[in-house]
Design an enzyme around this catalytic site. Structure first.
Site, PDB file in Angstrom:
ATOM      1  N   TYR A  41       0.847  -1.341  -0.019  1.00 29.45           N
ATOM      2  CA  TYR A  41       0.097  -0.070  -0.092  1.00 29.45           C
ATOM      3  C   TYR A  41       0.689   1.302   0.192  1.00 29.45           C
ATOM      4  CZ  TYR A  41      -4.177  -3.040   0.873  1.00 29.45           C
ATOM      5  OH  TYR A  41      -5.088  -4.175   0.979  1.00 29.45           O
TER       6      TYR A  41
ATOM      7  N   LYS B 144       3.062 -15.728   2.080  1.00 29.17           N
ATOM      8  CA  LYS B 144       3.157 -16.442   1.069  1.00 29.17           C
ATOM      9  C   LYS B 144       4.781 -16.702   0.762  1.00 29.17           C
ATOM     10  CE  LYS B 144       0.772 -17.884  -2.277  1.00 29.17           C
ATOM     11  NZ  LYS B 144      -0.096 -19.268  -2.474  1.00 29.17           N
TER      12      LYS B 144
ATOM     13  N   ASP C 134      -3.100 -18.083   1.496  1.00 33.16           N
ATOM     14  CA  ASP C 134      -4.512 -18.825   0.942  1.00 33.16           C
ATOM     15  C   ASP C 134      -5.153 -20.006   1.794  1.00 33.16           C
ATOM     16  OD1 ASP C 134      -1.993 -19.832   0.345  1.00 33.16           O
ATOM     17  OD2 ASP C 134      -2.672 -20.568  -1.520  1.00 33.16           O
TER      18      ASP C 134
ATOM     19  N   ASP D 277      -5.200  -6.856   5.793  1.00 29.50           N
ATOM     20  CA  ASP D 277      -6.717  -6.168   5.219  1.00 29.50           C
ATOM     21  C   ASP D 277      -7.615  -7.249   4.801  1.00 29.50           C
ATOM     22  OD1 ASP D 277      -8.211  -4.006   4.386  1.00 29.50           O
ATOM     23  OD2 ASP D 277      -7.178  -3.657   2.800  1.00 29.50           O
TER      24      ASP D 277
ATOM     25  N   ASP E 220     -11.260  -8.703   7.209  1.00 27.78           N
ATOM     26  CA  ASP E 220     -12.618  -8.195   7.056  1.00 27.78           C
ATOM     27  C   ASP E 220     -13.351  -9.797   6.969  1.00 27.78           C
ATOM     28  OD1 ASP E 220     -12.547  -5.770   6.879  1.00 27.78           O
ATOM     29  OD2 ASP E 220     -13.156  -5.489   4.865  1.00 27.78           O
TER      30      ASP E 220
END
Ligand code: NAD
Length: 390
Positions: free
Chosen positions: A157, A204, A236, A260, A264
């Site tokens: 980001y 990852k 994942d 992020d 959620d």
């Protein structure tokens, strides 16, 4: 002990819910012998109206003098046409940067009273090793109570980005330094210390070099915390495990992008935005959180919901996310674990009595024992539960 708290009620339902949280904090103070001094500050849309800027410099300066900051929410339709740097939400970014917070902590737990709102099946909730919190009087076995620690100020980001090939190609860059990773890991370990002592680092690392650095540093740091069970999981797989056996997780620590998305997903499992608290911390916690206010490390505590302009000022907003955010403040900024647990137990007790704000009412038609209450009545119920706790 005395603590100073910067209060930023903000816009919309912000002032309604923050008022209930301070009522609860006052009772905690009386009961446990602390004094909470509030410094009320403006940020967001109300600050734009009064001063022309979303975060007046005086607000930031005053917040820096306090031990922690409790925020309601900012924003609303009347400020939506302003340019990005003048919109209320800008105040949040500038407060985070100004107070130097870099780790976002979001607890997500299944409250047995709100079981109906969780989309997962009973057999899924029975998996994992979580068996209900000590303050939970219900007969539910299983469920989940996890904490996602997300790196907040680095990664993709904030990395280099751009377009090439006449605008037909684009790139964003995931980049982390050792310092950025280590400081958020330390906060995650400190959080695990006061929880069930399990930490899962999510990455990852089978593909990304930055993830391999996260993994190396976690492995190295885990030696300082031998009593905490450290594990690793690919993102994942984590996304899948959250819906297959969320009870297996205690603390999840991860990068900005992965955090992020996962936070959620975890929030959706709890079923209600009006219940979810958050903390943003910048204290380089060494081993555990200190037992006194950590001057220089001023956390920001806020519900995850926004200013809900559709219900502002109508005494129907759910104040529990903000009250639970105040509990996180007691735990993480002030090291007052007993007091934090007391607030959490009082919230549980109010729900046990069947009290519900409209957003957490059981709408399936089998809510016989529920009583729908407003913002103030819910706050009062938490206060009275606190007063009647042993
Ligand atoms: P929102 O979270 O404000 O509202 C979404 C829905 O949830 C609405 O129907 C609202 O009524 C309901 N809701 C939210 N909190 C509730 C509560 N405590 N009790 C009962 N119901 C609740 O999100 P939105 O509508 O997308 O955004 C509204 C404004 O808030 C926008 O200006 C947005 O930019 C801002 N916002 C601010 C923050 C923040 O301050 N941290 C976060 C998100 C959105």
């Amino acid at each position: 002990m005395n603590y100073s708290i910067a209060l930023v009620p903000g816009d919309g339902i912000g002032p309604d819910v923050v008022a209930q949280a301070t009522e609860v904090l006052d009772i905690v103070g009386d009961k446990f012998g602390h004094v909470f001094n509030y410094v009320e500050l403006e940020a967001g849309g109300c600050a734009i109206d009064h001063t022309g800027t979303p975060l007046p410099p005086e607000t930031l300066e005053a917040a820096k003098q306090c031990d922690a900051l409790l925020l309601g929410a900012v924003g609303g339709p009347q400020w939506e046409t302003l340019p990005g740097n003048l919109r209320p939400e800008r105040a949040l970014l500038d407060l985070r940067a100004g107070l130097g917070v870099y780790a976002n902590l979001r607890p997500a737990m299944l409250l047995p009273q709100l079981r109906f709102a969780c989309p997962l099946k009973d057999d899924v909730l029975a998996m994992g090793d979580y068996r209900g919190s000590p303050s939970d009087n219900s007969q539910v076995t299983g469920g989940f109570d996890l904490l996602i620690v997300r790196e907040l100020t680095g990664g993709i980001y904030f990395g280099k980005r751009g377009r090439s090939d006449g605008g037909n190609s684009a790139f964003d860059t995931e980049s982390y330094s050792q310092e950025e990773i280590e400081r958020v890991l330390r906060i995650a370990y400190a959080a695990a210390e006061v929880r069930r002592k399990k930490l899962c680092m999510v990455d990852k690392a089978n593909i990304l070099e930055s993830s391999r650095l996260w993994r190396e540093l976690t492995e190295a740091l885990s030696r300082e915390y031998p009593h905490i069970e450290t594990s690793f999981m690919y993102v994942d797989n984590c996304a899948m495990q959250l819906v297959r056996s969320p009870g297996r997780f205690d603390v999840i620590v991860t990068s900005n992008l992965f955090g992020d998305i996962l936070s959620d997903e975890a929030a959706a499992l709890t079923g209600s935005i009006g219940m979810l608290a958050s903390a943003s911390l910048g204290v380089p916690a060494s081993k555990g959180f200190s037992s006194s206010a950590q001057k220089g490390g001023r956390g920001i505590y806020e519900p995850i919901h926004g200013s809900a302009p559709d219900i502002a000022g109508r005494d129907i907003a759910n104040p529990l996310a903000t009250i639970l955010s105040a509990a996180l403040m007691l735990r993480y900024s002030f090291g007052l674990e007993k007091e934090a647990l007391a607030v959490e137990a009082a919230v549980n007790a109010a729900l046990d009595r069947g009290l519900r704000t409209a957003d957490i009412a059981d709408r399936r038609g089998n809510a016989g024992t529920e009583k729908i209450v407003g913002t103030r009545e819910m706050g009062k119920a938490v206060v009275s539960a606190l007063l009647s706790e042993e």
